[in-house]
Design a protein around this motif. Structure first.
Motif, PDB file in Angstrom:
ATOM      1  N   ARG A   1       0.307   3.368   9.007  1.00  0.00           N
ATOM      2  CA  ARG A   1       1.731   3.242   8.682  1.00  0.00           C
ATOM      3  C   ARG A   1       2.087   3.999   7.398  1.00  0.00           C
ATOM      4  O   ARG A   1       3.102   4.696   7.360  1.00  0.00           O
ATOM      5  CB  ARG A   1       2.097   1.765   8.536  1.00  0.00           C
ATOM      6  CG  ARG A   1       3.572   1.522   8.233  1.00  0.00           C
ATOM      7  CD  ARG A   1       3.877   0.041   8.158  1.00  0.00           C
ATOM      8  NE  ARG A   1       3.598  -0.614   9.445  1.00  0.00           N
ATOM      9  CZ  ARG A   1       3.737  -1.924   9.634  1.00  0.00           C
ATOM     10  NH1 ARG A   1       4.117  -2.712   8.644  1.00  0.00           N
ATOM     11  NH2 ARG A   1       3.477  -2.441  10.819  1.00  0.00           N
ATOM     12  N   ILE A   2       1.255   3.886   6.357  1.00  0.00           N
ATOM     13  CA  ILE A   2       1.596   4.555   5.099  1.00  0.00           C
ATOM     14  C   ILE A   2       1.537   6.078   5.253  1.00  0.00           C
ATOM     15  O   ILE A   2       2.364   6.808   4.699  1.00  0.00           O
ATOM     16  CB  ILE A   2       0.675   4.081   3.946  1.00  0.00           C
ATOM     17  CG1 ILE A   2       1.037   4.787   2.632  1.00  0.00           C
ATOM     18  CG2 ILE A   2      -0.780   4.334   4.256  1.00  0.00           C
ATOM     19  CD1 ILE A   2       2.430   4.572   2.167  1.00  0.00           C
TER      20      ILE A   2
ATOM     21  N   ILE B   1       0.845  -1.184   0.000  1.00  0.00           N
ATOM     22  CA  ILE B   1       0.000   0.000   0.000  1.00  0.00           C
ATOM     23  C   ILE B   1       0.887   1.244   0.000  1.00  0.00           C
ATOM     24  O   ILE B   1       1.837   1.351   0.776  1.00  0.00           O
ATOM     25  CB  ILE B   1      -0.924   0.009   1.233  1.00  0.00           C
ATOM     26  CG1 ILE B   1      -1.884  -1.175   1.165  1.00  0.00           C
ATOM     27  CG2 ILE B   1      -1.699   1.307   1.322  1.00  0.00           C
ATOM     28  CD1 ILE B   1      -2.794  -1.179  -0.041  1.00  0.00           C
ATOM     29  N   GLY B   2       0.579   2.170  -0.910  1.00  0.00           N
ATOM     30  CA  GLY B   2       1.387   3.375  -1.077  1.00  0.00           C
ATOM     31  C   GLY B   2       2.197   3.365  -2.353  1.00  0.00           C
ATOM     32  O   GLY B   2       2.676   4.407  -2.799  1.00  0.00           O
ATOM     33  N   GLU B   3       2.348   2.176  -2.966  1.00  0.00           N
ATOM     34  CA  GLU B   3       3.050   2.059  -4.238  1.00  0.00           C
ATOM     35  C   GLU B   3       2.044   1.981  -5.383  1.00  0.00           C
ATOM     36  O   GLU B   3       0.840   1.834  -5.156  1.00  0.00           O
ATOM     37  CB  GLU B   3       3.944   0.810  -4.232  1.00  0.00           C
ATOM     38  CG  GLU B   3       5.043   0.851  -3.195  1.00  0.00           C
ATOM     39  CD  GLU B   3       5.871  -0.420  -3.167  1.00  0.00           C
ATOM     40  OE1 GLU B   3       6.918  -0.424  -2.500  1.00  0.00           O
ATOM     41  OE2 GLU B   3       5.459  -1.422  -3.802  1.00  0.00           O
TER      42      GLU B   3
ATOM     43  N   TRP C   1      -7.540  -5.458   1.023  1.00  0.00           N
ATOM     44  CA  TRP C   1      -8.597  -5.164   1.982  1.00  0.00           C
ATOM     45  C   TRP C   1      -8.874  -3.668   2.041  1.00  0.00           C
ATOM     46  O   TRP C   1     -10.017  -3.239   2.238  1.00  0.00           O
ATOM     47  CB  TRP C   1      -8.196  -5.671   3.370  1.00  0.00           C
ATOM     48  CG  TRP C   1      -8.404  -7.140   3.551  1.00  0.00           C
ATOM     49  CD1 TRP C   1      -7.453  -8.121   3.559  1.00  0.00           C
ATOM     50  CD2 TRP C   1      -9.659  -7.813   3.748  1.00  0.00           C
ATOM     51  NE1 TRP C   1      -8.022  -9.359   3.734  1.00  0.00           N
ATOM     52  CE2 TRP C   1      -9.380  -9.202   3.869  1.00  0.00           C
ATOM     53  CE3 TRP C   1     -10.984  -7.379   3.830  1.00  0.00           C
ATOM     54  CZ2 TRP C   1     -10.374 -10.149   4.071  1.00  0.00           C
ATOM     55  CZ3 TRP C   1     -11.989  -8.326   4.043  1.00  0.00           C
ATOM     56  CH2 TRP C   1     -11.678  -9.679   4.151  1.00  0.00           C
ATOM     57  N   GLU C   2      -7.813  -2.871   1.877  1.00  0.00           N
ATOM     58  CA  GLU C   2      -7.961  -1.418   1.990  1.00  0.00           C
ATOM     59  C   GLU C   2      -8.917  -0.873   0.933  1.00  0.00           C
ATOM     60  O   GLU C   2      -9.729   0.018   1.229  1.00  0.00           O
ATOM     61  CB  GLU C   2      -6.594  -0.731   1.867  1.00  0.00           C
ATOM     62  CG  GLU C   2      -5.688  -0.873   3.066  1.00  0.00           C
ATOM     63  CD  GLU C   2      -5.027  -2.236   3.163  1.00  0.00           C
ATOM     64  OE1 GLU C   2      -4.396  -2.524   4.184  1.00  0.00           O
ATOM     65  OE2 GLU C   2      -5.156  -3.046   2.195  1.00  0.00           O
ATOM     66  N   PHE C   3      -8.844  -1.422  -0.280  1.00  0.00           N
ATOM     67  CA  PHE C   3      -9.751  -0.946  -1.324  1.00  0.00           C
ATOM     68  C   PHE C   3     -11.194  -1.222  -0.953  1.00  0.00           C
ATOM     69  O   PHE C   3     -12.062  -0.361  -1.105  1.00  0.00           O
ATOM     70  CB  PHE C   3      -9.426  -1.593  -2.675  1.00  0.00           C
ATOM     71  CG  PHE C   3     -10.471  -1.308  -3.717  1.00  0.00           C
ATOM     72  CD1 PHE C   3     -10.496  -0.088  -4.364  1.00  0.00           C
ATOM     73  CD2 PHE C   3     -11.467  -2.235  -4.013  1.00  0.00           C
ATOM     74  CE1 PHE C   3     -11.483   0.204  -5.307  1.00  0.00           C
ATOM     75  CE2 PHE C   3     -12.450  -1.956  -4.947  1.00  0.00           C
ATOM     76  CZ  PHE C   3     -12.457  -0.731  -5.593  1.00  0.00           C
TER      77      PHE C   3
END
Length: 549
Positions: free
Chosen positions: A526-527, A314-316, A327-329
């Protein structure tokens, strides 16, 4: 790149942003259905469920925004804008022909198609504007999203108040405005909106912060001006004409920013920086660095190629398939559904909600949602950016706050207390605006900008899905269950009971969205800490280099 060339590119970038603001100021026509829905209901003798399904057809047009997302990586911005302009002209043009009785009412399924076209036209406009501006202003995604989405929110009030001032709320005149004005504005924006090469200088970053402050101030002035007109409700023809002229001047005022940039570039004609002194140093430094790299490479063993593809974190930059596997999406997607779906249900049913609660004229509530939606968008964009750069606060926090506030607004409207519709309209407007403005940069920060056009339109699928679930099914069925038939077809319901259960269910959905946003905040902490650390290190290195000079 010389100083004059850099200023010229900067001026073109800001001119493109001004044209983007204008496109967004006329692309919220999808939220104006309440202004003419009663005319369609009466003309076609529709039940509330049938009318709500028409509004769902309008929002289903957003689902076809996937085509705009796919096209954003293959077609130039100008072509995407042109497609949106032509489609909007056809979709709203045919609706105008029906409402103005220039032609006989079309069959129900044909009306659904033309409402769908009108809804889809805005996806092409929004995709062209957001993708281009997010790439042109990568370091200030929050303010960009807040300002652009803010003007989308204001567009409903702009159209509503202009129609009230000039045409006395005539629904046919309103529809011809929705057809012609966006078409003309998009044709003008075709010549100015384009991607501009980025500058990484500290001076460029300071310029962006300064100019975005100006855009924010102008936008707030426009919003306050519209709100003042709504509260005073002037019916004098001369004053109404003056209002319209002043509004157009305010909307044109951001042009001062690119004009100023162009003037700065013209003043620098004949002046060039001391590149002769600096260029050899850069070349020597580059050559030396290259030599060092060759020595290091020659000493290292050959690298064995890795065939297995590593999934990005996540973040890239993510492809669409990689995004859909996170899961974030899905947390972002479902929480977005809970926010925009419930908000759309209120907007689409505002005419009937107002009548049920004893308000004959609901234009004030439509404008209140629009104007306070603007404040929600523009404030949340800037505030979320400020706290991100100040302490690494995750943006989903603001979505969570908006969801719990929206739940409180629905409970208030369910209780049908005096003045509840005024307060409820403001709360729904603010929270809906926060949701749209904050979700845009979240998606780009978690999954990258490479496929952002398509990703944005996948998220926008929540508009037709939410409209169908909360407006078409929930509000439509529950209203018809309470309503009584009217002579000539159709039905009507008067009283607080008409929408009470609808508001309670939507309050529960908002609480579910709040829980999902809290979970997303925890998972992305974290991101956002990494983004904050990166911004702070860049600022420190920039300060150190300026001190050495």
């Amino acid at each position: 790149m010389g100083i004059r060339e850099a200023y010229t590119l900067s001026a073109w970038k800001w001119l493109g942003f001004v044209s983007a603001v204008w496109v967004q100021a006329i692309s919220g026509n999808n939220y104006t259905f309440s202004n003419y829905s009663d005319a369609i209901k009466t003309l076609m003798n529709l039940t509330q469920l049938e009318l709500n399904n028409l509004s769902v057809a309008k929002d289903v047009g957003k689902a076809f925004g996937l085509l705009a997302g796919l096209a954003s990586d293959r077609l130039p911005t100008s072509v995407i804008l042109l497609i949106g302009a032509i489609e909007g002209l056809l979709g709203y043009g045919v609706q105008w022909l029906v409402v103005s009785r220039k032609i006989q009412p079309l069959p129900y399924w044909q009306m659904c198609i033309f409402l769908c076209m009108g809804g889809n036209s805005t996806t092409w406009m929004n995709t062209a504007v957001l993708v281009t501006c997010m790439r042109n202003f990568r370091r200030n995604r929050g303010p960009v999203s807040g300002i652009l989405k803010g003007y989308v929110g204001l567009s409903t009030a702009i159209f509503t108040d202009l129609c009230t001032a000039l045409f006395s709320d005539d629904p046919a005149k309103f529809l011809i405005m929705l057809a012609v004005i966006p078409f003309a504005v998009c044709l003008a924006a075709i010549f100015f909106l384009r991607e501009i090469p980025q500058s990484d200088s500290a001076a460029s970053e300071k310029e962006e912060v300064r100019y975005f402050t100006i855009f924010n101030v102008v936008a707030v002035v426009v919003a306050v001006y519209l709100l003042t007109y709504d509260l005073t409700g002037s019916t004098n023809q001369v004053l109404s004409l003056v209002f319209a002229i002043v509004l157009l001047i305010l909307l044109a005022s951001p042009l001062a920013v690119p004009v100023y940039s162009f003037l700065k570039s013209f003043r620098l004609i004949g002046f060039e920086p001391d590149t002769e002194r600096r260029e050899p140093l850069l070349k020597q430094e580059t050559n030396a660095t290259a030599g060092e790299r060759k020595e290091v490479i020659s000493e290292e063993p050959p690298v064995v190629p890795v065939l297995e593809k590593v999934r990005p974190v996540i973040g890239e930059e993510h492809t669409i398939s990689e995004t859909l596997q996170t899961w974030e999406f899905w947390l972002l997607f479902v929480s977005f559904l809970c926010g925009v779906g419930t908000g759309l249900a209120v907007m689409n049913n505002m005419a009937q909600i107002g009548l049920a609660l004893g308000h004959a004229d609901v234009s004030i509530f439509v404008s209140l949602i629009s104007i306070w939606g603007f404040f929600g968008r523009i404030i949340s964009g800037s505030v979320s950016e400020y706290f991100l750069k100040r302490g690494g606060t995750p943006r989903p926090v603001w979505n969570a706050a908006s969801q719990i506030l929206m739940a409180a607004g629905f409970v208030l409207m369910a209780l049908a207390m005096p003045g509840c519709l005024y307060i409820g309209s403001i709360v729904v407007g603010v929270c809906y605006g926060v949701r749209l403005a904050v979700t845009v940069p979240i998606a780009s920060e978690l999954f990258g900008l490479k496929y952002y056009g398509l990703l944005y339109n996948i998220l926008i699928l929540n508009l037709p899905i939410g409209s169908f679930l909360f407006s078409g099914l929930l509000a439509g069925y529950l209203y018809d269950a309470q309503a009584t038939p009217t002579p000539g077809g159709g039905n009507a319901c008067l009283g607080a009971h008409c929408y009470r259960l609808v508001f309670i269910v939507m309050a529960i959905a908002s609480v579910i969205g709040f829980g999902l946003d809290v979970l997303l905040t925890i998972r992305t902490k974290r991101i956002y800490t990494k983004i904050f650390s990166s911004l702070r290190s860049k600022k420190s290195s920039s300060t150190a280099s300026n001190g050495q000079r």
